[in-house]
Design a protein around this motif. Structure first.
Motif, mmCIF file in Angstrom:
data_model
loop_
_atom_site.group_PDB
_atom_site.id
_atom_site.type_symbol
_atom_site.label_atom_id
_atom_site.label_comp_id
_atom_site.label_asym_id
_atom_site.label_seq_id
_atom_site.Cartn_x
_atom_site.Cartn_y
_atom_site.Cartn_z
ATOM 1 N N MET A 1 0.686 -1.208 -0.212
ATOM 2 C CA MET A 1 0.041 -0.126 -0.168
ATOM 3 C C MET A 1 0.936 1.178 0.219
ATOM 4 N N PRO A 2 0.858 2.228 -1.117
ATOM 5 C CA PRO A 2 1.536 3.358 -1.071
ATOM 6 C C PRO A 2 1.145 4.099 0.104
ATOM 7 N N LEU A 3 2.401 5.078 0.673
ATOM 8 C CA LEU A 3 2.057 5.795 1.478
ATOM 9 C C LEU A 3 1.477 7.336 0.956
ATOM 10 N N ASP A 4 0.720 7.958 1.780
ATOM 11 C CA ASP A 4 0.408 9.097 1.316
ATOM 12 C C ASP A 4 1.361 9.991 1.567
ATOM 13 N N LYS A 5 1.405 10.896 0.358
ATOM 14 C CA LYS A 5 2.860 11.716 0.111
ATOM 15 C C LYS A 5 2.054 13.206 0.011
ATOM 16 N N PRO A 6 1.983 13.786 1.357
ATOM 17 C CA PRO A 6 1.363 15.305 1.305
ATOM 18 C C PRO A 6 2.309 16.248 0.739
ATOM 19 N N TYR A 7 3.441 16.043 0.479
ATOM 20 C CA TYR A 7 4.423 16.792 0.208
ATOM 21 C C TYR A 7 4.860 16.700 -1.411
ATOM 22 N N ALA A 8 3.955 15.907 -1.760
ATOM 23 C CA ALA A 8 4.279 15.580 -3.421
ATOM 24 C C ALA A 8 3.765 16.725 -4.307
ATOM 25 N N ASP A 9 3.132 17.468 -3.928
ATOM 26 C CA ASP A 9 2.873 18.962 -4.763
ATOM 27 C C ASP A 9 3.684 20.199 -4.515
ATOM 28 N N ASP A 17 12.680 10.505 -0.733
ATOM 29 C CA ASP A 17 11.943 9.659 0.125
ATOM 30 C C ASP A 17 12.518 8.158 -0.136
#
Length: 129
Positions: A1-9, A17
């Motif tokens: 399950m991929p981690l949520d990446k709130p920094y991706a934007d 990472d």
């Protein structure tokens, strides 16, 4: 399950990472090999031959050959490891960073001395779309 990446934007930013680390493992190992003088000499003598000793993707090798540091980062490179390539070329970290921003070394230095880019840099354009 991929981690949520709130920094991706974050505009213009690639976060180093775990995924980036896995993607760039061999690229970064190549860079670290340049800490040894004999490896730097081998690389400078025939860059392609030296790169071909590493199980990197062709895209990673081409990015190194072109000294496209932004592309290297997108392909998993870590700037602190990539600095070894710049040092092998006789470039300072400031020169490398300037080239990555499209600025001259002097303009980059002046921007950083002046406090760098504002935290909202890049977001204004994204938010206005």
């Amino acid at each position: 399950m991929p981690l949520d990446k709130p920094y991706a934007d974050i505009p213009g930013t690639t976060i180093f990472d775990a995924d980036q680390s896995r993607k760039g493992y061999w690229l970064n190992q190549f860079c670290m090999s340049l800490m040894k003088a004999e490896n730097r000499e081998r690389f400078k003598k025939d860059e392609r031959a030296y790169l071909d000793e590493w199980p990197m993707s062709e895209e990673q090798k081409q990015a190194v050959l072109a000294r496209d540091l932004n592309r290297c980062i997108a392909l998993g490179g870590n700037i602190y490891f990539l600095a070894k390539v710049g040092a092998t070329d006789g470039k300072s970290f400031q020169q490398m960073a300037g080239s990555m921003t499209g600025m001259s070394e002097e303009a980059y230095r002046d921007m950083m001395v002046g406090g760098g880019r504002p935290a909202t840099w890049g977001r204004e354009q994204k938010d206005s779309k």
